[in-house]
Scaffold this active site. Structure first.
Site, mmCIF file in Angstrom:
data_model
loop_
_atom_site.group_PDB
_atom_site.id
_atom_site.type_symbol
_atom_site.label_atom_id
_atom_site.label_comp_id
_atom_site.label_asym_id
_atom_site.label_seq_id
_atom_site.Cartn_x
_atom_site.Cartn_y
_atom_site.Cartn_z
ATOM 1 C CD GLU A 73 -1.214 50.975 -31.353
ATOM 2 O OE1 GLU A 73 -1.089 52.152 -30.964
ATOM 3 O OE2 GLU A 73 -1.197 49.999 -30.569
ATOM 4 C CD GLU A 107 -0.481 55.768 -28.896
ATOM 5 O OE1 GLU A 107 -0.026 54.605 -28.926
ATOM 6 O OE2 GLU A 107 -0.753 56.361 -27.840
#
Ligand code: PHE
Ligand code: ZN
Length: 863
Positions: A304, A270
């Protein structure tokens, strides 16, 4: 410097209770990269500000780095020394300084895929959890947040695209080089830093946020793959809208980029404004991706994206708090996927995963609370417990307070801690304050490992029925005694003959070691529907006869409870058969037949419900797992159901499959049901089954049907099997993600020569230890194949141990992930126990073992 020397073999245990705030903060960082595949120069300028009251040196972590130069406030500086692999800079009495360190790293030889590495000519980074220290010296702890300015320069032809976090604020050319300057306005921990350089093409789109800001979206892939990014892009836009609608969270940069890379240890990462993904969770088209793959793309893209708030804007104080971001974010992506498709089917899938991956972890030597107290190597704690049990803990809070109050709690959490590095305690406190609930006892879920068990019994007095609950939490390593947990338990009770009113869906809070719940008046023993929707992540022990379970499977108004009742009926039958008693096939056959009557209206649910429990889950119900008996009895029941309901399976298969391009949950369900029907039919040994499977394989207009047919053929021993495997290989040999499936179906095979087949496939020219997806598709699939992995002569164990030993020097993170299946030895007979332990000992005897593998193997051996 070799990778092996950069990971010390002496295990050092880090304790949560030792946490201390950082001595120095780093408000700003400027990084300067001169890019090269086998030599990248990194110049780092850290503006540091002392937080400690008294002078104290600056500790910068390093892993495999040598400082080429150190400067302080522009002057060459000699006040530094190495402490192992770390750099200690003595800044004297200074309260603030700019510390510059130059290093040179070699991405091409970075086979660990942590730090800056090369993947097929591309340069990319992976910094979580402690990879940033493999790029440059830095405290590399998540509570040090900085604004990053990144300059990258490299050869235009080799690296036409230059990406980093935030916005590109300037770019230019210098001879055959070009450069770009990226700035991320949001302070972030080092684990969220990212950079990508290479030859990529982009699928561009845009999203207008709820406040009317236009965000440019880009999904970057290798040339030729752009046509397979549409589903990921749609998922991204859906996620952005969902987070606004459900959590009130808006995206906060003008740009959101995703890059897909083939060599990646995990699913995706992420990094702020620049997510980096395993190609497996981006690329999808009907010809190459199954419905499960499509759902994986949607779920991971959402996961994410959601981290932008739950993880990035509010990050973790230290790695013991990992579940703060992962548990919450999994909970968020689960609910998103439920909203995008069928909520009950999503719940069934999530519970199946929890039982397959997390319950065994909680019951074994590697059990840990969702907020661990200690670790040796944090990479070993990206577990189903932190992620999936962590999500269940958040779900329980949401269930207890309901959606509106839960939203008040999360609003308060984001408000209070925006821009901070927070703790799990901060989250619980925010829910407590914002939602108005006392979570005092509930906090035990963060402290105690192990899956709680509720033993239930019904009692009657004067026509009034009540439920008696006895709660136990089993001992786990380091936690011999446990306190009872607080949990929401959804239940209902029905009069099977309709002679009394039902007790409608009720939410009770269980807190005690023993508890009694009034159910009301019933003329006869009611059918109890309990832990509906899997309201608590626990094991329920409750004796119910086949009649009651069959009735619930047909009539319960909670679809999850219907699923559970049928699964329990199947489990009871199988466990009885494996233990040498007669398992009553007939009750299961009738219940499956009854469930199939709903196939037309809700094929997705029916496909889940009629699936037999996995061999591993059957094993989990037994005192000592007998893998061979489980295989035998499961196949026998499958054959019996297949034969008794043959006309129904054939009818399902006679219809035509929904077009592969139709991704509605109904279409997906229809395809899944056809796959299940084919498996049941094949299990009967019907003479025409291989030909039918081969025809489905050949006629399939997409990968879902094709793979299901191939997997069914792979279990058998037909000419069609050989032909289909060959056709599949020839057709997809140049597509790595599809080739993974070819390895996988063979390692999943129920044939009794599967271990030998895996051994042979490991020598196949297309097999490589360099790619984690390929490793998982072969060896990971084998460890998921219970009877094969646990082959009595120990050949499966040997194969996995050989892999761990061969892979560890290259990629310790991925190698260590293969150890837990060997650590479940306590659950098996003495012969297997000895063989499993011997392999763990053989692994531990290897010189120069990584910290990752050392921790997992030594803890696993302790049992
Ligand atoms: N933080 C990533 C996720 O859950 C997982 C990850 C961990 C990826 C470590 C790479 C390395 O989304
Ligand atoms: Zn995550």
């Amino acid at each position: 410097m070799t990778d092996a020397s950069s990971t010390p073999a002496i295990p050092v245990t880090i304790h949560r209770s030792d946490y201390r705030a950082p001595d120095w903060s780093i408000p700003d960082i400027a990084l300067d990269f001169a890019l090269g595949i086998d030599a990248t120069k990194v110049g780092a300028a850290l503006s540091v500000v002392r937080q400690a009251d008294a002078p104290v040196p600056l500790l910068l972590r390093g892993d495999g780095l040598t400082p080429a130069a150190v400067r302080v406030d522009g002057e060459v500086w000699n006040g530094w020394r190495m402490d192992g692999s770390d750099l200690i800079v003595d800044l004297g009495e200074r309260n603030a300084a700019t510390v510059e360190v130059d290093t040179v790293i070699d991405p091409a030889s970075n086979t660990q895929l942590s730090g800056l590495y090369a993947s097929g000519g591309l340069l990319c980074t992976q910094c979580e959890a402690e990879g940033f220290r493999r790029i440059t010296f830095h405290p590399d702890r998540p509570d040090v947040l900085s604004r990053y300015k990144v300059r990258m320069q490299g050869d235009k032809a080799a690296f036409p695209i230059l990406l980093s976090n935030g916005n590109c604020v300037d770019q230019g050319e210098e001879g055959s080089d070009h450069w770009a300057l990226w700035e991320d306005p949001w302070p972030k921990p080092s684990y969220l830093f990212a950079l990508v350089a290479g030859d990529l093409v982009v699928n561009k789109d845009s999203f207008t946020t709820m406040s009317g800001r236009e965000v440019e979206l880009g999904i970057w892939v290798r040339g030729g793959d752009q046509d397979r990014t549409g589903h990921a892009m749609q998922a991204l836009k859906d996620s952005m809208a969902w987070d606004e609608r459900v959590y009130g969270r808006e995206y906060d940069l003008d740009l959101f980029n995703i890059v897909a890379v083939s060599d990646f240890n995990m699913g995706a990462m992420e990094n702020k404004g620049l997510n980096i993904f395993n190609t497996r969770y981006i690329l999808a088209d009907p010809d190459t991706a199954t419905d499960v793959d499509y759902d994986g793309v949607e779920g991971v893209v959402a996961h994410e994206y959601f981290h932008n708030w739950s993880g990035n804007r509010v990050t973790c104080r230290d790695w013991f708090q990992l579940s703060l971001k992962e548990g919450f974010t999994v909970f968020r992506d689960q609910n998103f996927s439920a909203d995008m498709g069928s909520p009950p089917v999503k719940r069934i899938e999530d519970v199946r995963l929890l039982r397959a991956a997390q319950f065994p972890e909680d019951a074994g030597p590697l059990a840990h609370p969702i907020r661990p107290d200690s670790f040796q190597e944090i990479s070993n704690f990206y577990t189903a417990t932190i992620y999936n049990k962590g999500a269940e803990i958040i779900r329980m809070m949401a269930t207890m307070v309901g959606p509106e109050r839960f939203r008040n709690g999360t609003d308060l959490y984001f408000d209070r801690h925006d821009g901070e590095a927070a703790t799990c305690e901060d989250f619980v406190k925010a829910i407590e304050d914002g939602a108005g609930i006392d979570l005092g006892q509930f906090r035990r879920w963060y402290e105690q490992a192990g899956t709680p068990r509720l033993k239930l019994s019904l009692a009657e007095e004067g026509g009034v029925w009540s439920l008696n609950i006895v709660q136990t939490v089993p001992p786990t390593p380091g936690q011999p005694g446990k306190q009872p947990m607080m949990m929401p338990l959804r239940l209902a009770a029905f009069a099977m003959d309709g002679s009394s009113d039902a007790l409608a869906d009720t939410l009770v809070t269980v807190t005690g070691a023993t508890q009694r719940i009034a159910l009301g008046k019933f003329a006869a023993r009611p059918a109890l529907s309990v832990n509906r929707g899997f309201s608590a992540p626990i094991i329920v022990d409750f004796e119910r006869g086949p009649g009651e379970l069959a009735w619930l499977a047909a009539h319960d108004d909670d679809p999850f409870a219907r699923y559970e009742a049928l699964q329990q009926l199947m489990l009871d039958t199988l466990v009885a058969a494996v233990s040498g008693k007669t398992g009553d096939h007939q009750a299961v056959i009738e219940a499956v037949g009854q469930t199939l009557t709903g196939a037309a209206s809700d094929p997705a649910f029916v496909a889940e419900a009629v699936l037999l429990p996995s061999e591993a889950f059957i094993g989990d119900q037994m005192v000592t797992v007998d893998p061979d008996a489980i295989r035998r009895e499961r196949l026998a029941l499958q054959a019996a159901i297949g034969a008794a309901l043959e006309t129904k399976w054939r009818a399902i298969l006679a219809g035509s499959a929904p077009p592969a391009t139709d991704l509605s949950s109904k279409a997906k369900g229809g395809r899944r049901l056809r796959g299940v029907a084919l498996a049941y039919l094949a299990a009967t040994g019907a003479g025409d089954a291989p030909a039918l499977a081969f025809r489905i394989f050949s006629d399939a207009d997409g990968m879902t049907e094709r793979q299901a047919a191939l997997a069914t053929l792979a279990h058998g021993d037909s000419d069609e099997r050989v032909a289909a495997l060959d056709i599949f290989y020839q057709r997809y040999r140049d597509n790595p993600l599809v080739l993974d499936k070819w390895f996988q179906v063979q390692a999943w095979s129920l044939r009794d020569d599967t271990v030998d087949a895996v051994k042979a496939l490991a020598q196949h020219p297309d097999f490589t230890l360099a790619n984690p997806n390929r490793v998982r598709s072969l060896y990971g699939a084998l460890t998921g194949n219970q009877a094969a992995f646990h082959q009595a002569d120990g050949a499966g164990y040997r194969l996995i141990a050989d892999l761990v030993i061969a892979l560890d020097p290259k990629n310790p993170q991925t190698s260590a992930k293969m150890i837990p299946p060997l650590g479940r030895w306590k659950r098996f007979d003495e012969g297997r126990q000895a063989l499993m332990k011997a392999e763990l000992e053989r692994i531990l005897a290897q010189p120069g073992l990584s910290r990752d593998v050392t921790e997992q193997a030594s803890k696993s051996l302790l049992g």
